[in-house]
Design a protein around this motif. Structure first.
Motif, PDB file in Angstrom:
ATOM      1  N   PHE A   1     -20.143  14.850  -7.956  1.00  0.00           N
ATOM      2  CA  PHE A   1     -20.530  13.482  -7.618  1.00  0.00           C
ATOM      3  C   PHE A   1     -20.044  12.517  -8.701  1.00  0.00           C
ATOM      4  CE2 PHE A   1     -23.535   9.940  -8.154  1.00  0.00           C
ATOM      5  CZ  PHE A   1     -23.477   9.353  -6.897  1.00  0.00           C
ATOM      6  N   ALA A   2     -20.255  12.889  -9.967  1.00  0.00           N
ATOM      7  CA  ALA A   2     -19.796  12.040 -11.067  1.00  0.00           C
ATOM      8  C   ALA A   2     -18.280  11.878 -11.030  1.00  0.00           C
ATOM      9  CB  ALA A   2     -20.233  12.633 -12.404  1.00  0.00           C
ATOM     10  N   THR A   3     -17.565  12.929 -10.666  1.00  0.00           N
ATOM     11  CA  THR A   3     -16.110  12.861 -10.548  1.00  0.00           C
ATOM     12  C   THR A   3     -15.716  11.942  -9.400  1.00  0.00           C
ATOM     13  OG1 THR A   3     -15.883  15.117 -11.418  1.00  0.00           O
ATOM     14  CG2 THR A   3     -14.003  14.206 -10.209  1.00  0.00           C
ATOM     15  N   ASP A   4     -16.413  12.030  -8.259  1.00  0.00           N
ATOM     16  CA  ASP A   4     -16.124  11.165  -7.116  1.00  0.00           C
ATOM     17  C   ASP A   4     -16.385   9.696  -7.427  1.00  0.00           C
ATOM     18  OD1 ASP A   4     -15.343  13.283  -5.554  1.00  0.00           O
ATOM     19  OD2 ASP A   4     -17.258  13.493  -4.512  1.00  0.00           O
ATOM     20  N   VAL A   5     -17.392   9.436  -8.256  1.00  0.00           N
ATOM     21  CA  VAL A   5     -17.686   8.055  -8.655  1.00  0.00           C
ATOM     22  C   VAL A   5     -16.553   7.494  -9.510  1.00  0.00           C
ATOM     23  CG1 VAL A   5     -19.255   6.605 -10.015  1.00  0.00           C
ATOM     24  CG2 VAL A   5     -20.186   8.309  -8.436  1.00  0.00           C
ATOM     25  N   GLY A   6     -15.862   8.399 -10.252  1.00  0.00           N
ATOM     26  CA  GLY A   6     -14.720   7.959 -11.046  1.00  0.00           C
ATOM     27  C   GLY A   6     -14.837   8.221 -12.530  1.00  0.00           C
ATOM     28  N   PHE A   7     -15.859   8.966 -12.950  1.00  0.00           N
ATOM     29  CA  PHE A   7     -16.026   9.254 -14.371  1.00  0.00           C
ATOM     30  C   PHE A   7     -15.116  10.406 -14.781  1.00  0.00           C
ATOM     31  CE2 PHE A   7     -20.427   7.703 -13.227  1.00  0.00           C
ATOM     32  CZ  PHE A   7     -20.301   6.473 -13.862  1.00  0.00           C
ATOM     33  N   ASN A   8     -14.364  10.243 -15.898  1.00  0.00           N
ATOM     34  CA  ASN A   8     -13.503  11.316 -16.391  1.00  0.00           C
ATOM     35  C   ASN A   8     -14.301  12.283 -17.280  1.00  0.00           C
ATOM     36  OD1 ASN A   8     -13.671  10.235 -19.063  1.00  0.00           O
ATOM     37  ND2 ASN A   8     -11.968   8.837 -18.635  1.00  0.00           N
ATOM     38  N   GLU A   9     -13.614  13.290 -17.871  1.00  0.00           N
ATOM     39  CA  GLU A   9     -14.307  14.330 -18.632  1.00  0.00           C
ATOM     40  C   GLU A   9     -15.053  13.766 -19.837  1.00  0.00           C
ATOM     41  OE1 GLU A   9     -11.095  14.542 -17.809  1.00  0.00           O
ATOM     42  OE2 GLU A   9     -11.037  16.163 -16.319  1.00  0.00           O
ATOM     43  N   ILE A  10     -14.422  12.865 -20.579  1.00  0.00           N
ATOM     44  CA  ILE A  10     -15.073  12.295 -21.763  1.00  0.00           C
ATOM     45  C   ILE A  10     -16.264  11.441 -21.348  1.00  0.00           C
ATOM     46  CG2 ILE A  10     -14.779  10.797 -23.765  1.00  0.00           C
ATOM     47  CD1 ILE A  10     -13.338  13.479 -23.990  1.00  0.00           C
ATOM     48  N   GLU A  11     -16.108  10.633 -20.317  1.00  0.00           N
ATOM     49  CA  GLU A  11     -17.227   9.815 -19.833  1.00  0.00           C
ATOM     50  C   GLU A  11     -18.378  10.695 -19.347  1.00  0.00           C
ATOM     51  OE1 GLU A  11     -14.842   5.822 -18.232  1.00  0.00           O
ATOM     52  OE2 GLU A  11     -14.983   7.618 -16.964  1.00  0.00           O
ATOM     53  N   GLN A  12     -18.055  11.780 -18.665  1.00  0.00           N
ATOM     54  CA  GLN A  12     -19.106  12.694 -18.233  1.00  0.00           C
ATOM     55  C   GLN A  12     -19.789  13.367 -19.416  1.00  0.00           C
ATOM     56  OE1 GLN A  12     -18.538  15.280 -14.802  1.00  0.00           O
ATOM     57  NE2 GLN A  12     -16.753  14.099 -14.158  1.00  0.00           N
ATOM     58  N   SER A  13     -19.047  13.632 -20.476  1.00  0.00           N
ATOM     59  CA  SER A  13     -19.661  14.195 -21.684  1.00  0.00           C
ATOM     60  C   SER A  13     -20.777  13.284 -22.179  1.00  0.00           C
ATOM     61  CB  SER A  13     -18.612  14.374 -22.789  1.00  0.00           C
ATOM     62  OG  SER A  13     -17.748  15.456 -22.512  1.00  0.00           O
ATOM     63  N   TRP A  14     -20.508  12.013 -22.262  1.00  0.00           N
ATOM     64  CA  TRP A  14     -21.496  11.058 -22.771  1.00  0.00           C
ATOM     65  C   TRP A  14     -22.608  10.810 -21.753  1.00  0.00           C
ATOM     66  CZ3 TRP A  14     -22.044   9.450 -27.624  1.00  0.00           C
ATOM     67  CH2 TRP A  14     -20.971   9.672 -28.501  1.00  0.00           C
ATOM     68  N   ILE A  15     -22.245  10.729 -20.484  1.00  0.00           N
ATOM     69  CA  ILE A  15     -23.256  10.466 -19.444  1.00  0.00           C
ATOM     70  C   ILE A  15     -24.265  11.604 -19.361  1.00  0.00           C
ATOM     71  CG2 ILE A  15     -23.616  10.285 -16.945  1.00  0.00           C
ATOM     72  CD1 ILE A  15     -20.933   8.700 -16.880  1.00  0.00           C
TER      73      ILE A  15
END
Length: 407
Positions: free
Chosen positions: A240-254
């Motif tokens: 879901f986070a990937t579909d929203v548009g968050f990349n690997e680094i952004e997902q790390s922080w999120i």
């Protein structure tokens, strides 16, 4: 060191154990790593097969844990999981991913139920079983702090070398296994292992889930909540986070930030005895699930992070809150078997959800899965929660009448 001191050491070591096993460096990167080779349809299929294997093994491994010791099965399970995780980092074919999924399923079945039963009975032997929610909150706090650490660093490890998050995660699992070696088995009722006792243990443990009208409804509610929330935290949230548009680094922080916030939230909730009671817990789960799932098709950016927070919160709160209520209903002799049986039902529901999701994710997106799970919550979980609240009130009245007759 006397017996009680050794039991207290179990508790102390378990906190570090939960921290080390929480260092999941693969959280923000597993979608990118896996989709290099597999489609979502294949990922969903392999995940469903793996959980099918775990489901098939839940009851026998739970009975095995009750008969030969929870400590031994946890050790064996985590050795298998850790070795398979390290191997997964170097997997480069569809077959590799499939085999690893099956191996991890075996290890997970061995650990499932046995780990929490080991700690609950350690507390019970110390006369502190009522502190289980507080214990789980502290252990969960450390576990989620570790999840945050793993999430914060996983994206950077992946950028350095794509297999490094898996190698590091596997090593942490092996270190955690050493801690379980240093624990002792609580002196619970047990009997010598035999095939006859094994079958008997399985039957009686499973019956724990349906021994009263209240327990039947609690089992149904737990299965619905567990199946939906586990599929979210274990499978759907990262896509879901990937579909929203968050990349690997952004997902790390999120995800790192989400795990920290959840830790603090659950620590506050479990310490506030006036704020939480059974009715609020039973009704609170479906309410938060609805608010976090139905908007999934439309949310972006900050609102998407709030949705992810809600879904991670309900998934984590199941272990901190609902597990306490179920553990209190189980007899110690059958606790690991009963917990495994409950996890088996959750896994069956998980398999059904994930099995039908892959093609939808490939053709549309995970956002549609979120909305579908929200509708499912509205139709099934809300009525189940209301029925459970009503049945618990009747359950308490029956217990009070029985106590009066006894006196």
């Amino acid at each position: 060191m006397n017996y009680k001191q050794q039991l207290n050491r179990n508790i102390r070591l378990s906190y570090l154990f939960y921290f080390l096993t929480g260092l999941a460096f693969t959280i923000p990167i597993w979608v990118s790593f896996t989709t290099r080779i597999l489609s979502f349809s294949q990922i969903a299929l392999f995940s469903a097969i793996g959980y099918g294997a775990t489901t098939f093994l839940e009851l026998p491994t739970g009975a095995l844990a009750d008969l030969i010791g929870r400590r031994k099965t946890v050790i064996l399970g985590w050795i298998i999981i850790s070795a398979a995780t390290i191997y997964l980092g170097f997997a480069d074919s569809v077959f590799d991913f499939f085999i690893v999924e099956l191996i991890i399923a075996i290890g997970s079945a061995l650990v499932s139920g046995a780990d929490s039963a080991l700690m609950f009975d350690s507390l019970k032997e110390l006369g502190k079983e009522d502190s289980f929610p507080q214990y789980m909150a502290k252990a969960g706090l450390l576990h989620r702090v570790a999840l945050a650490v793993g999430s914060f660093t996983g994206g950077y490890l992946y950028q350095y070398t794509i297999w490094l998050p898996y190698l590091m995660q596997g090593i942490m699992g092996l270190l955690a296994t050493i801690l379980v070696f240093l624990m002792i088995e609580p002196k619970i009722d047990s009997e010598k292992f035999s095939f006859k006792s094994y079958v008997k243990q399985t039957k009686l443990g499973f019956k724990q889930l349906f021994k009263s009208p209240y327990m039947i409804k609690l089992t149904i509610f737990y299965t619905l909540v567990g199946g939906i929330t586990w599929s979210l935290i274990y499978y759907f949230n990262q896509p879901f986070a990937t579909d929203v548009g968050f990349n690997e680094i952004e997902q790390s922080w999120i995800f790192g930030g989400i795990y920290l916030m959840i830790s603090l939230t659950l620590l506050f909730l479990t310490k506030s005895k006036k704020l939480l009671n059974r009715n609020r817990v039973y009704l609170g789960f479906p309410i938060i699930m609805l608010l976090s799932l139905l908007p999934g098709l439309w949310v972006k950016s900050a609102l998407a992070i709030l949705v992810l927070f809600g879904n991670q919160l309900t998934g984590s709160a199941r272990f901190a809150l609902l597990d306490h209520y179920t553990n209190k209903e189980f007899v110690s002799k059958y606790r690991a078997t009963a917990i495994s049986a409950l996890n088996m039902l959750v896994s069956i529901f998980y398999i059904i959800i994930v099995s039908i999701s892959g093609p939808i994710q490939d053709s549309l997106s995970t956002r549609y899965i979120y909305v579908g799970l929200g509708v499912m919550t509205l139709i099934f979980v809300i009525p189940s929660a209301l029925s459970l609240v009503f049945e618990y009130q009747n359950h308490q009245k029956r217990k009070a009448k029985a106590l009066i007759r006894k006196n």
